[in-house]
Design a protein around this motif. Structure first.
Motif, mmCIF file in Angstrom:
data_model
loop_
_atom_site.group_PDB
_atom_site.id
_atom_site.type_symbol
_atom_site.label_atom_id
_atom_site.label_comp_id
_atom_site.label_asym_id
_atom_site.label_seq_id
_atom_site.Cartn_x
_atom_site.Cartn_y
_atom_site.Cartn_z
ATOM 1 N N ALA A 1 0.833 -1.209 0.000
ATOM 2 C CA ALA A 1 0.000 0.000 0.000
ATOM 3 C C ALA A 1 0.864 1.255 0.000
ATOM 4 O O ALA A 1 0.574 2.229 -0.714
ATOM 5 C CB ALA A 1 -0.933 -0.010 1.210
ATOM 6 N N ALA A 2 1.945 1.247 0.798
ATOM 7 C CA ALA A 2 2.826 2.417 0.871
ATOM 8 C C ALA A 2 3.553 2.652 -0.448
ATOM 9 O O ALA A 2 3.820 3.799 -0.827
ATOM 10 C CB ALA A 2 3.827 2.236 2.003
ATOM 11 N N ALA A 3 3.871 1.566 -1.160
ATOM 12 C CA ALA A 3 4.512 1.707 -2.462
ATOM 13 C C ALA A 3 3.548 2.270 -3.496
ATOM 14 O O ALA A 3 3.955 3.000 -4.415
ATOM 15 C CB ALA A 3 5.053 0.360 -2.925
ATOM 16 N N MET A 4 2.279 1.971 -3.335
ATOM 17 C CA MET A 4 1.280 2.409 -4.309
ATOM 18 C C MET A 4 0.795 3.837 -4.060
ATOM 19 O O MET A 4 0.465 4.554 -5.006
ATOM 20 C CB MET A 4 0.091 1.443 -4.304
ATOM 21 N N ASP A 5 0.750 4.246 -2.786
ATOM 22 C CA ASP A 5 0.185 5.574 -2.497
ATOM 23 C C ASP A 5 1.244 6.683 -2.387
ATOM 24 O O ASP A 5 0.929 7.832 -2.085
ATOM 25 C CB ASP A 5 -0.674 5.546 -1.231
ATOM 26 N N GLY A 6 2.513 6.358 -2.612
ATOM 27 C CA GLY A 6 3.551 7.383 -2.660
ATOM 28 C C GLY A 6 4.345 7.560 -1.390
ATOM 29 O O GLY A 6 5.365 8.260 -1.383
ATOM 30 N N ARG A 7 3.919 6.968 -0.277
ATOM 31 C CA ARG A 7 4.654 7.149 0.988
ATOM 32 C C ARG A 7 6.068 6.577 0.897
ATOM 33 O O ARG A 7 7.021 7.168 1.414
ATOM 34 C CB ARG A 7 3.892 6.485 2.142
ATOM 35 N N LEU A 8 6.208 5.440 0.239
ATOM 36 C CA LEU A 8 7.515 4.805 0.137
ATOM 37 C C LEU A 8 8.476 5.656 -0.694
ATOM 38 O O LEU A 8 9.645 5.826 -0.343
ATOM 39 C CB LEU A 8 7.358 3.415 -0.480
ATOM 40 N N PRO B 1 13.753 8.946 2.425
ATOM 41 C CA PRO B 1 15.100 9.280 1.945
ATOM 42 C C PRO B 1 15.738 8.151 1.154
ATOM 43 O O PRO B 1 15.676 6.989 1.551
ATOM 44 C CB PRO B 1 15.879 9.531 3.255
ATOM 45 N N ARG B 2 16.320 8.504 0.013
ATOM 46 C CA ARG B 2 17.058 7.574 -0.858
ATOM 47 C C ARG B 2 16.158 6.463 -1.426
ATOM 48 O O ARG B 2 16.625 5.374 -1.727
ATOM 49 C CB ARG B 2 18.258 6.969 -0.128
ATOM 50 N N PHE B 3 14.865 6.732 -1.565
ATOM 51 C CA PHE B 3 13.961 5.765 -2.206
ATOM 52 C C PHE B 3 13.567 6.273 -3.592
ATOM 53 O O PHE B 3 14.238 5.988 -4.570
ATOM 54 C CB PHE B 3 12.730 5.522 -1.322
ATOM 55 N N GLY B 4 12.514 7.027 -3.705
ATOM 56 C CA GLY B 4 12.076 7.513 -5.007
ATOM 57 C C GLY B 4 11.067 6.593 -5.670
ATOM 58 O O GLY B 4 10.856 5.443 -5.254
ATOM 59 N N GLN B 5 10.447 7.086 -6.757
ATOM 60 C CA GLN B 5 9.365 6.368 -7.406
ATOM 61 C C GLN B 5 9.844 5.073 -8.060
ATOM 62 O O GLN B 5 9.157 4.046 -8.013
ATOM 63 C CB GLN B 5 8.695 7.257 -8.461
ATOM 64 N N ARG B 6 11.024 5.108 -8.669
ATOM 65 C CA ARG B 6 11.513 3.897 -9.341
ATOM 66 C C ARG B 6 11.754 2.777 -8.326
ATOM 67 O O ARG B 6 11.432 1.618 -8.589
ATOM 68 C CB ARG B 6 12.794 4.200 -10.094
ATOM 69 N N THR B 7 12.310 3.116 -7.172
ATOM 70 C CA THR B 7 12.519 2.110 -6.122
ATOM 71 C C THR B 7 11.191 1.534 -5.662
ATOM 72 O O THR B 7 11.058 0.322 -5.461
ATOM 73 C CB THR B 7 13.284 2.727 -4.932
ATOM 74 N N ALA B 8 10.203 2.426 -5.481
ATOM 75 C CA ALA B 8 8.877 1.956 -5.055
ATOM 76 C C ALA B 8 8.284 0.997 -6.076
ATOM 77 O O ALA B 8 7.687 -0.036 -5.720
ATOM 78 C CB ALA B 8 7.953 3.149 -4.847
ATOM 79 N N GLU B 9 8.449 1.302 -7.366
ATOM 80 C CA GLU B 9 7.922 0.417 -8.412
ATOM 81 C C GLU B 9 8.646 -0.928 -8.407
ATOM 82 O O GLU B 9 8.014 -1.988 -8.583
ATOM 83 C CB GLU B 9 8.070 1.098 -9.771
ATOM 84 N N ASN B 10 9.964 -0.913 -8.201
ATOM 85 C CA ASN B 10 10.716 -2.170 -8.137
ATOM 86 C C ASN B 10 10.309 -3.002 -6.930
ATOM 87 O O ASN B 10 10.284 -4.238 -6.996
ATOM 88 C CB ASN B 10 12.221 -1.875 -8.096
ATOM 89 N N ILE B 11 9.995 -2.337 -5.818
ATOM 90 C CA ILE B 11 9.550 -3.059 -4.624
ATOM 91 C C ILE B 11 8.192 -3.709 -4.880
ATOM 92 O O ILE B 11 7.939 -4.840 -4.447
ATOM 93 C CB ILE B 11 9.515 -2.119 -3.408
ATOM 94 N N LEU B 12 7.312 -3.040 -5.606
ATOM 95 C CA LEU B 12 6.020 -3.654 -5.968
ATOM 96 C C LEU B 12 6.240 -4.920 -6.789
ATOM 97 O O LEU B 12 5.583 -5.943 -6.562
ATOM 98 C CB LEU B 12 5.164 -2.666 -6.755
ATOM 99 N N LYS B 13 7.160 -4.847 -7.739
ATOM 100 C CA LYS B 13 7.466 -6.038 -8.530
ATOM 101 C C LYS B 13 8.058 -7.134 -7.645
ATOM 102 O O LYS B 13 7.746 -8.310 -7.801
ATOM 103 C CB LYS B 13 8.457 -5.689 -9.648
#
Length: 555
Positions: free
Chosen positions: A121-128, A132-144
């Motif tokens: 949920a945090a990866a999908m709603d932008g919190r992740l 610090p040192r995360f970003g959208q691409r990291t969040a998308e990779n974590i979803l995968k």
């Protein structure tokens, strides 16, 4: 509970301790003990009773007590305590690519996340992405990574599942009232990853009595029966086993049905009752079909025409290919490799240390090559009964060139070309990279062609049909990598390769002599892909193999 299951518990303990911030020395001790247990020869219970386990390097008093507890009860009190202190899903998060201990702690501390569902949920709603040192691409990779983890959690690697099943088979035989116990299901069909264990028992005691005995097997946490002919057992460690109870009269029918696959059984139709499998097939007017082929992919129709291939066997193999010595990331000397392969019945071995681009694996340098080749010559001259060929596993560089200049590559008897970097290339670029490498006349074999790591890393994007077609035209062999974490080429594509006229090799990808046993796994993949001995480089005599490589160099 076998050694792999006990080692897995120790690895879980190490992960929990690491997340708690415990001493890194203590964490490392549990990981070292897990590795030591996996290297123990034979049955773990026997090693414990005989004292061998206590004397095994890397197994200390604390880990020895955990092994005793697990083997005796199927439970681990320390692991249960740690699960009370650290949310178990935090440990699962460590298996997601890109999430180490530091990042998991940060996610837990900043966002209060304790479950995979909350992480998703945090990866999908932008919190992740805002951490610090995360970003959208990291969040998308974590979803995968979460999606991949969920898929892989249902399965275990073939060699682990087979070891568990064999341990359970022996335990069931010791229970009494059983004449025969056989492993069935997807393990017997040699699938690359396994969900559940399947075993068939030939009962000489009453089924009612055997059901009661099964309920008392050590480590059983859940138990369910169906008409006293099928029992499902769940062990404390998470393993699930379906045990089928057969009589001497219907054992063959029950074993065939429990082996499957469902599609194969549909092709066969209703099964007659018989005491052995061959009689079931003959009653149906079908020659017996090897378990590896029973996938509902035309094997029954082919068998009815008496056109099944004679599958390659261990006795057909003369050569041992793809092994690493202490000149790169292996632990075995050249002489030790030659002696071990000779003892296992191989007539020749192809030594293939990593090339210099593989710095992470201690890749061999041009200066080392001269020293290594002189050592190979000396061992060959010593009279050892296994000829050593001078090979190299050369990295396929991002631009498609093989590592080392042509004059260096020319010093080897054969070359395996493999991709070890830049897996994120798109399909077109990766395909062109490999096709370009296959134009180099020094390249004899394409190693682990899709780069997959089962239950850990997906294959890189690749037009594999184009690669196989070029291999057939250029005379480049395609490896069936026998490392049980790879099993690459996939068995489905082995059959495709054979249809295209591609030559195959079975490569152990071994880094110590214990990896000689990997060949069994590669052989299983080749057989499952309908491979015959005349399509496998390992079946050639050493001189004929040398001629194959020479023809490649001639273009």
């Amino acid at each position: 509970m076998d050694k792999h299951a006990v080692a897995h518990v120790l690895e879980q303990i190490a992960a929990f301790l690491e997340l708690k911030g415990d001493s890194p020395f203590r964490t490392r001790a549990y990981l070292q003990a897990a590795g030591a247990l996996r290297g123990v020869q034979g049955d773990l219970s026997e090693a414990l009773t005989s004292g061998v386990l206590a004397e095994t390097r890397g197994v200390g008093p604390a880990t020895l007590e955990i092994a005793k507890e697990l083997l005796g009860t199927g439970r681990c009190s320390l692991l249960e305590e740690l699960k009370e202190q650290v949310p178990p899903d935090l440990v699962e998060m460590l298996r997601i690519s890109g999430l180490g201990v530091g990042r998991v702690r940060l996610i837990h501390q900043r966002l209060g996340i304790e479950t995979l569902e909350e992480l998703e949920a945090a990866a999908m709603d932008g919190r992740l992405a805002r951490l610090p040192r995360f970003g959208q691409r990291t969040a998308e990779n974590i979803l995968k990574g979460i999606a991949f983890l969920r898929r892989s959690n249902e399965y275990r690697l073939y060699h682990h599942a087979h070891a568990e099943a064999e341990s359970l088979r022996e335990a069931l035989l010791r229970m009494g009232g059983v004449r025969r116990a056989e492993i069935a299901g997807s393990i017997r069909r040699r699938r690359e990853v396994i969900r559940d264990l399947d075993l068939v028992l030939e009962c000489i005691a009453s089924r009612h009595e055997l059901v009661k005995r099964l309920a008392g097997v050590a480590g059983v946490s859940e138990f369910a029966t169906r008409d006293e002919s099928e029992v499902t057992i769940r062990f404390a460690g998470g393993t699930v086993a379906d045990v089928y109870l057969a009589t001497p009269d219907d054992f063959g029918t029950v074993l065939l049905r429990a082996t499957g696959s469902a599609a194969h059984l549909v092709e066969l139709g209703p099964l007659p009752t018989a005491s052995n499998e061959d009689d079931v097939y003959r009653a149906l007017g079908v020659p017996p079909i090897p378990p590896e082929l029973r996938e509902g992919m035309g094997e029954v129709q082919t068998a009815r025409k008496d056109a099944l291939p004679r599958l390659v066997t261990r006795d057909d193999l003369q050569g041992f290919l793809h092994c690493h010595s202490n000149y790169s990331d292996g632990t075995t000397t050249i002489e030790e490799w030659a002696l071990a392969c000779a003892a296992d019945g191989y007539r020749w071995l192809g030594l293939t240390d990593h090339s210099q681009a593989a710095a992470y694996a201690g890749g061999i340098t041009p200066a080392d090559i001269q020293r290594q080749h002189a050592e190979i010559d000396a061992v060959n001259a010593s009279g050892v009964e296994c000829t050593i060929l001078k090979g190299i596993e050369a990295d396929i560089l991002p631009d498609g060139r093989l590592d080392f200049e042509p004059d260096v590559l020319a010093q080897f008897d054969f070359v395996i070309g493999s991709v070890h970097s830049r897996f994120a290339m798109n399909r077109e670029v990766m395909t062109e990279r490999i096709l370009s490498a296959m134009d180099d006349p020094h390249m004899t074999i394409l190693g682990h062609p899709t780069g997959r790591l089962l239950l850990s890393r997906d294959p890189y994007p690749l037009d594999l049909d184009a690669v196989l077609e070029k291999a057939a035209v250029n005379g480049v062999a395609i490896e069936v990598n026998a490392d049980p974490h790879r099993l690459d080429l996939d068995w489905r594509m082995v059959r495709r390769a054979i249809d295209l006229g591609v030559t195959l090799s079975i490569g152990a990808d071994a880094h110590s002599t214990s990896g000689i046993g990997n060949m069994e796994f590669g052989l299983g993949v080749a057989r499952k892909g309908w491979a015959t001995s005349n399509r496998i480089l390992n079946t050639l005599g050493v001189d004929v193999f040398g001629q194959y490589a020479t023809r490649r160099r001639a273009g």
